[in-house]
Design a protein around this motif. Structure first.
Motif, PDB file in Angstrom:
ATOM      1  N   MET A 168      -9.550 -17.538-120.784  1.00 13.90           N
ATOM      2  CA  MET A 168     -10.567 -17.666-122.155  1.00 13.90           C
ATOM      3  C   MET A 168     -10.370 -16.437-123.251  1.00 13.90           C
ATOM      4  O   MET A 168     -11.320 -16.054-123.936  1.00 13.90           O
ATOM      5  CB  MET A 168     -11.954 -17.527-121.233  1.00 13.90           C
ATOM      6  N   GLY A 169      -9.412 -15.792-123.207  1.00 14.61           N
ATOM      7  CA  GLY A 169      -9.147 -14.737-124.112  1.00 14.61           C
ATOM      8  C   GLY A 169      -9.893 -13.284-123.916  1.00 14.61           C
ATOM      9  O   GLY A 169     -10.127 -12.565-125.054  1.00 14.61           O
ATOM     10  N   MET A 170     -10.557 -13.042-122.684  1.00 10.69           N
ATOM     11  CA  MET A 170     -11.290 -12.058-122.316  1.00 10.69           C
ATOM     12  C   MET A 170     -10.401 -10.981-121.616  1.00 10.69           C
ATOM     13  O   MET A 170      -9.373 -11.344-121.220  1.00 10.69           O
ATOM     14  CB  MET A 170     -12.492 -12.488-121.669  1.00 10.69           C
ATOM     15  N   ASN A 171     -10.958  -9.732-121.458  1.00 15.08           N
ATOM     16  CA  ASN A 171     -10.358  -8.697-120.784  1.00 15.08           C
ATOM     17  C   ASN A 171     -11.008  -8.486-119.418  1.00 15.08           C
ATOM     18  O   ASN A 171     -11.945  -8.200-119.275  1.00 15.08           O
ATOM     19  CB  ASN A 171     -10.317  -7.431-121.869  1.00 15.08           C
ATOM     20  N   PRO A 172     -10.027  -8.582-118.431  1.00 17.04           N
ATOM     21  CA  PRO A 172     -10.686  -8.642-117.043  1.00 17.04           C
ATOM     22  C   PRO A 172     -11.312  -7.122-116.791  1.00 17.04           C
ATOM     23  O   PRO A 172     -12.259  -7.178-116.182  1.00 17.04           O
ATOM     24  CB  PRO A 172      -9.455  -8.689-116.048  1.00 17.04           C
ATOM     25  N   GLU A 173     -10.774  -6.046-117.516  1.00 15.16           N
ATOM     26  CA  GLU A 173     -11.535  -4.799-117.213  1.00 15.16           C
ATOM     27  C   GLU A 173     -12.943  -4.853-117.782  1.00 15.16           C
ATOM     28  O   GLU A 173     -13.741  -4.015-117.183  1.00 15.16           O
ATOM     29  CB  GLU A 173     -10.812  -3.818-118.332  1.00 15.16           C
ATOM     30  N   ASP A 174     -13.316  -5.642-118.659  1.00 17.30           N
ATOM     31  CA  ASP A 174     -14.545  -5.741-119.218  1.00 17.30           C
ATOM     32  C   ASP A 174     -15.683  -6.238-117.948  1.00 17.30           C
ATOM     33  O   ASP A 174     -16.851  -6.386-117.856  1.00 17.30           O
ATOM     34  CB  ASP A 174     -15.072  -6.710-120.485  1.00 17.30           C
ATOM     35  N   TYR A 175     -14.861  -6.628-117.040  1.00 13.15           N
ATOM     36  CA  TYR A 175     -15.583  -7.605-115.951  1.00 13.15           C
ATOM     37  C   TYR A 175     -15.400  -6.765-114.511  1.00 13.15           C
ATOM     38  O   TYR A 175     -15.314  -7.621-113.536  1.00 13.15           O
ATOM     39  CB  TYR A 175     -15.456  -9.171-115.920  1.00 13.15           C
ATOM     40  N   ASP A 176     -15.169  -5.568-114.572  1.00 13.00           N
ATOM     41  CA  ASP A 176     -14.678  -4.869-113.525  1.00 13.00           C
ATOM     42  C   ASP A 176     -15.811  -4.922-112.191  1.00 13.00           C
ATOM     43  O   ASP A 176     -15.210  -5.257-111.090  1.00 13.00           O
ATOM     44  CB  ASP A 176     -14.390  -3.377-114.008  1.00 13.00           C
ATOM     45  N   TRP A 177     -17.055  -4.776-112.637  1.00 14.23           N
ATOM     46  CA  TRP A 177     -17.962  -4.877-111.717  1.00 14.23           C
ATOM     47  C   TRP A 177     -18.117  -6.096-111.307  1.00 14.23           C
ATOM     48  O   TRP A 177     -18.472  -6.469-109.593  1.00 14.23           O
ATOM     49  CB  TRP A 177     -19.293  -4.067-112.026  1.00 14.23           C
ATOM     50  N   TYR A 178     -17.895  -7.128-112.033  1.00 18.54           N
ATOM     51  CA  TYR A 178     -17.977  -8.495-111.314  1.00 18.54           C
ATOM     52  C   TYR A 178     -16.945  -8.907-110.581  1.00 18.54           C
ATOM     53  O   TYR A 178     -17.195  -9.466-109.475  1.00 18.54           O
ATOM     54  CB  TYR A 178     -17.956  -9.388-112.831  1.00 18.54           C
ATOM     55  N   LEU A 179     -15.955  -8.507-110.875  1.00 22.43           N
ATOM     56  CA  LEU A 179     -14.579  -8.360-109.992  1.00 22.43           C
ATOM     57  C   LEU A 179     -14.765  -7.792-108.617  1.00 22.43           C
ATOM     58  O   LEU A 179     -14.203  -8.037-107.675  1.00 22.43           O
ATOM     59  CB  LEU A 179     -13.159  -7.969-110.563  1.00 22.43           C
ATOM     60  N   ASP A 180     -15.493  -7.046-108.604  1.00 18.63           N
ATOM     61  CA  ASP A 180     -16.050  -5.886-107.516  1.00 18.63           C
ATOM     62  C   ASP A 180     -16.386  -6.788-106.426  1.00 18.63           C
ATOM     63  O   ASP A 180     -16.304  -6.729-105.166  1.00 18.63           O
ATOM     64  CB  ASP A 180     -16.621  -4.679-107.634  1.00 18.63           C
ATOM     65  N   LEU A 181     -17.333  -7.733-106.821  1.00 21.88           N
ATOM     66  CA  LEU A 181     -18.072  -8.626-105.960  1.00 21.88           C
ATOM     67  C   LEU A 181     -17.059  -9.600-105.067  1.00 21.88           C
ATOM     68  O   LEU A 181     -17.526  -9.915-104.115  1.00 21.88           O
ATOM     69  CB  LEU A 181     -18.769  -9.567-106.796  1.00 21.88           C
ATOM     70  N   ARG A 182     -15.760  -9.737-105.893  1.00 17.79           N
ATOM     71  CA  ARG A 182     -14.763 -10.526-105.166  1.00 17.79           C
ATOM     72  C   ARG A 182     -13.731  -9.795-104.159  1.00 17.79           C
ATOM     73  O   ARG A 182     -13.211 -10.226-103.434  1.00 17.79           O
ATOM     74  CB  ARG A 182     -14.118 -11.196-106.130  1.00 17.79           C
ATOM     75  N   ARG A 183     -14.124  -8.357-104.483  1.00 18.76           N
ATOM     76  CA  ARG A 183     -13.117  -7.374-103.751  1.00 18.76           C
ATOM     77  C   ARG A 183     -13.930  -7.234-102.437  1.00 18.76           C
ATOM     78  O   ARG A 183     -13.164  -6.906-101.623  1.00 18.76           O
ATOM     79  CB  ARG A 183     -12.907  -6.091-104.389  1.00 18.76           C
ATOM     80  N   TYR A 184     -15.082  -7.139-102.230  1.00 17.80           N
ATOM     81  CA  TYR A 184     -15.656  -6.421-101.322  1.00 17.80           C
ATOM     82  C   TYR A 184     -16.703  -7.701-100.632  1.00 17.80           C
ATOM     83  O   TYR A 184     -17.907  -7.915-101.049  1.00 17.80           O
ATOM     84  CB  TYR A 184     -16.748  -5.392-101.679  1.00 17.80           C
ATOM     85  N   GLY A 185     -16.101  -8.482 -99.696  1.00 18.47           N
ATOM     86  CA  GLY A 185     -17.024  -9.463 -99.077  1.00 18.47           C
ATOM     87  C   GLY A 185     -17.147 -10.690 -99.851  1.00 18.47           C
ATOM     88  O   GLY A 185     -18.474 -11.036 -99.797  1.00 18.47           O
ATOM     89  N   THR A 186     -16.160 -10.998-100.551  1.00 15.92           N
ATOM     90  CA  THR A 186     -16.506 -12.223-101.367  1.00 15.92           C
ATOM     91  C   THR A 186     -17.165 -13.326-100.411  1.00 15.92           C
ATOM     92  O   THR A 186     -16.781 -13.421 -99.114  1.00 15.92           O
ATOM     93  CB  THR A 186     -15.116 -12.628-102.391  1.00 15.92           C
ATOM     94  N   VAL A 187     -17.972 -14.258-101.080  1.00 18.47           N
ATOM     95  CA  VAL A 187     -18.515 -15.483-100.416  1.00 18.47           C
ATOM     96  C   VAL A 187     -18.577 -16.681-101.222  1.00 18.47           C
ATOM     97  O   VAL A 187     -18.892 -16.444-102.440  1.00 18.47           O
ATOM     98  CB  VAL A 187     -19.912 -14.849 -99.813  1.00 18.47           C
ATOM     99  N   PRO A 188     -18.351 -17.800-100.899  1.00 17.19           N
ATOM    100  CA  PRO A 188     -18.798 -18.817-101.577  1.00 17.19           C
ATOM    101  C   PRO A 188     -20.309 -19.050-102.008  1.00 17.19           C
ATOM    102  O   PRO A 188     -21.127 -18.735-101.184  1.00 17.19           O
ATOM    103  CB  PRO A 188     -18.533 -20.017-100.810  1.00 17.19           C
ATOM    104  N   HIS A 189     -20.680 -19.007-103.317  1.00 14.19           N
ATOM    105  CA  HIS A 189     -22.013 -19.165-103.595  1.00 14.19           C
ATOM    106  C   HIS A 189     -22.128 -19.891-104.790  1.00 14.19           C
ATOM    107  O   HIS A 189     -21.425 -20.504-105.490  1.00 14.19           O
ATOM    108  CB  HIS A 189     -22.276 -17.566-103.899  1.00 14.19           C
ATOM    109  N   VAL A 190     -23.524 -20.456-105.092  1.00 13.36           N
ATOM    110  CA  VAL A 190     -23.804 -21.236-106.013  1.00 13.36           C
ATOM    111  C   VAL A 190     -25.067 -20.853-106.685  1.00 13.36           C
ATOM    112  O   VAL A 190     -25.734 -19.834-106.231  1.00 13.36           O
ATOM    113  CB  VAL A 190     -24.237 -22.752-105.586  1.00 13.36           C
TER     114      VAL A 190
END
Ligand code: ATP
Ligand code: MN
Length: 435
Positions: free
Chosen positions: A379-401
């Motif tokens: 999408m042309g964005m920088n993953p670093e800007d979403y670091d905290w969001y990616l943390d949610l997938r680093r620590y105990g990720t879970v399928p969610h809606v």
């Protein structure tokens, strides 16, 4: 104080009088002058409070006569008298006044029947006192209660996400930037990403909070500030999501039809339409929606986004709330989860209603860190800007809606309002931010 033996005068709400609960009783009401008509020996005052309007007659020999003479439209007052059934009075009950006290005498009220929509919006702070506006705002308050009721019943915790944010959620074109001390921040477009944080501790969470969109075009369904009903929860899939969303709208419509009958009637809204909302809602895939549109002569190709006109065409056909699901990944946000065997299709669903089109978007969120990073880059964005969001997938990720539903769009549909601006007390659009 009344003399011994007399019942103590009760301060009552006008609704109770109209319901016939105080017939032939001595009461007192507080409110504002809604209408006034003067005869030689009698003054008719229509008094309003937050619950309704009641006609009051003041006779020349009543001690309140001279005060009643002075009263102007929208003056505040306290009026004491006896409730009498009267078939000629609107509501079938009237107060025969014994005393009238002026609380605040009004200057000449600028609003009258012949004023334009534009004028009424400039005088919104006064127009909100109108019967129509008060009824809409009352139903709005109830709808918020019913939404909260449903979330509570389903074990959700209400949370309070921030409105100042540092990274976009729904894409840059409708993002409001602002100066924040010596930094640049944005106003939130959705609380979703913050709700996603909170599911890791609270599991099922929701909020009813403002979202901001710099929408430049004027439409009947866009505001720049609107109230967003958002829910998010773990260990769930698309069918859980769809069941929850249809349950929520059904609960809101059923409760409103049942408990706001009077308001709906006075507003000329279609109570039967609301009472008819039941689960399950019809559902169709995006691909089916495209086929239906093609049969109507649409030139859209698979992969194109549906515009308002397309949504309206489909929704008017179905004639009630329904879902479209399985959208092309390319037209959906970066966080949408895709089918592992069909990455071009996203687990995303919109709820649509006649005349308005989309009222909610929901879906499964991407829970795989690597796929998420890939999507952010695509999408042309920088993953670093979403670091905290990616943390949610680093620590105990879970399928969610989760989903977001626009409160004002829901109300505009429920109450058959001509414009979304009438569903919120202080509408904000490109040109309107006063008062
Ligand atoms: P649209 O395409 O209709 O502009 P959207 O798909 O951009 O809406 P979402 O990001 O999916 O909107 O937001 C979730 C919900 O919030 C929408 O389904 C709608 O009910 C509501 N919503 C979005 N933008 C607005 C707006 N500008 N004014 C009022 N409600 C809105
Ligand atoms: Mn949407």
């Amino acid at each position: 104080m009344r003399e011994n033996g007399d019942a103590i005068m009760a301060l009552v709400k006008i609704r109770e009088i109209l319901d016939g609960r105080h017939e032939n009783k001595h009461v007192s009401v507080r409110g504002w002058v809604y209408r006034k008509r003067e005869g030689k020996d009698v003054i008719f005052l229509v008094v309003r409070d937050s619950t309704g309007v009641v006609q009051c007659t003041v006779k020349k020999d009543c001690p309140g006569w001279s005060n009643a003479e002075c009263l102007t439209i929208e003056s505040s007052l306290m009026l004491e008298g006896t409730v009498r059934p009267d078939q000629r009075a609107p509501g079938g009950q009237e107060i025969s006044a014994e005393n009238v006290e002026i609380i605040g005498l009004a200057e000449i009220f600028p609003i009258s029947k012949d004023k334009s929509e534009e004028f009424l919006r400039d005088k919104r702070h006064l127009w909100l006192r109108s019967r129509r506006m008060s009824l809409i705002m009352k139903v709005r308050g109830h709808v918020m209660d019913y939404a909260r009721e449903y979330f509570a019943k389903e074990g959700f915790t209400e949370v309070s996400p921030p409105m100042f944010i540092s990274a976009a959620c729904e894409g840059g074109s409708t993002l409001f930037g602002l100066k924040y001390f010596d930094q640049s921040l944005y106003l939130t477009q959705s609380s979703q990403l913050y709700l996603e944080i909170l599911i890791y501790s609270l599991e099922n969470v929701f909020c009813i909070a403002p979202s901001f969109r710099a929408e430049k075009s004027r439409t009947i369904r866009h505001l720049t500030e609107y109230w967003h009903i958002e829910g998010e929860w773990p260990f769930a899939d698309m069918s859980d999501l769809i069941r929850f969303e249809e349950g929520l709208l059904t609960h809101i419509c059923q409760q409103t039809a049942k408990n706001c009958r009077q308001e709906l009637e006075e507003l000329g809204a279609d109570t039967a339409k609301l009472a008819a909302v039941t689960t399950p809602f019809p559902r169709m895939t995006y691909t089916e929606a495209m086929e239906r549109l093609a049969a109507k002569g649409s030139k859209l190709k698979w992969g194109d986004d549906l515009g308002y006109e397309d949504e309206k065409l489909l929704a008017d056909d179905v004639g009630k709330p329904f879902f479209i699901y399985d959208y092309p990944t390319a037209i959906k946000a970066f966080y949408c989860k895709t089918y592992r065997d069909r990455p071009e299709v996203a687990m995303s669903t919109d709820m649509l209603v006649p005349r308005i089109g989309e009222i909610s978007t929901g879906g499964s969120r991407e829970d795989d860190k690597e796929i998420l990073i890939k999507r952010i880059k695509e999408m042309g964005m920088n993953p670093e800007d979403y670091d905290w969001y990616l943390d949610l997938r680093r620590y105990g990720t879970v399928p969610h809606v989760g989903f977001g539903m626009g409160l004002e769009r829901v109300l505009t549909w429920m109450l058959d309002l001509e414009n979304i601006m009438d569903s919120i007390p202080f509408p904000r659009t490109t040109r309107r931010f006063y008062p």
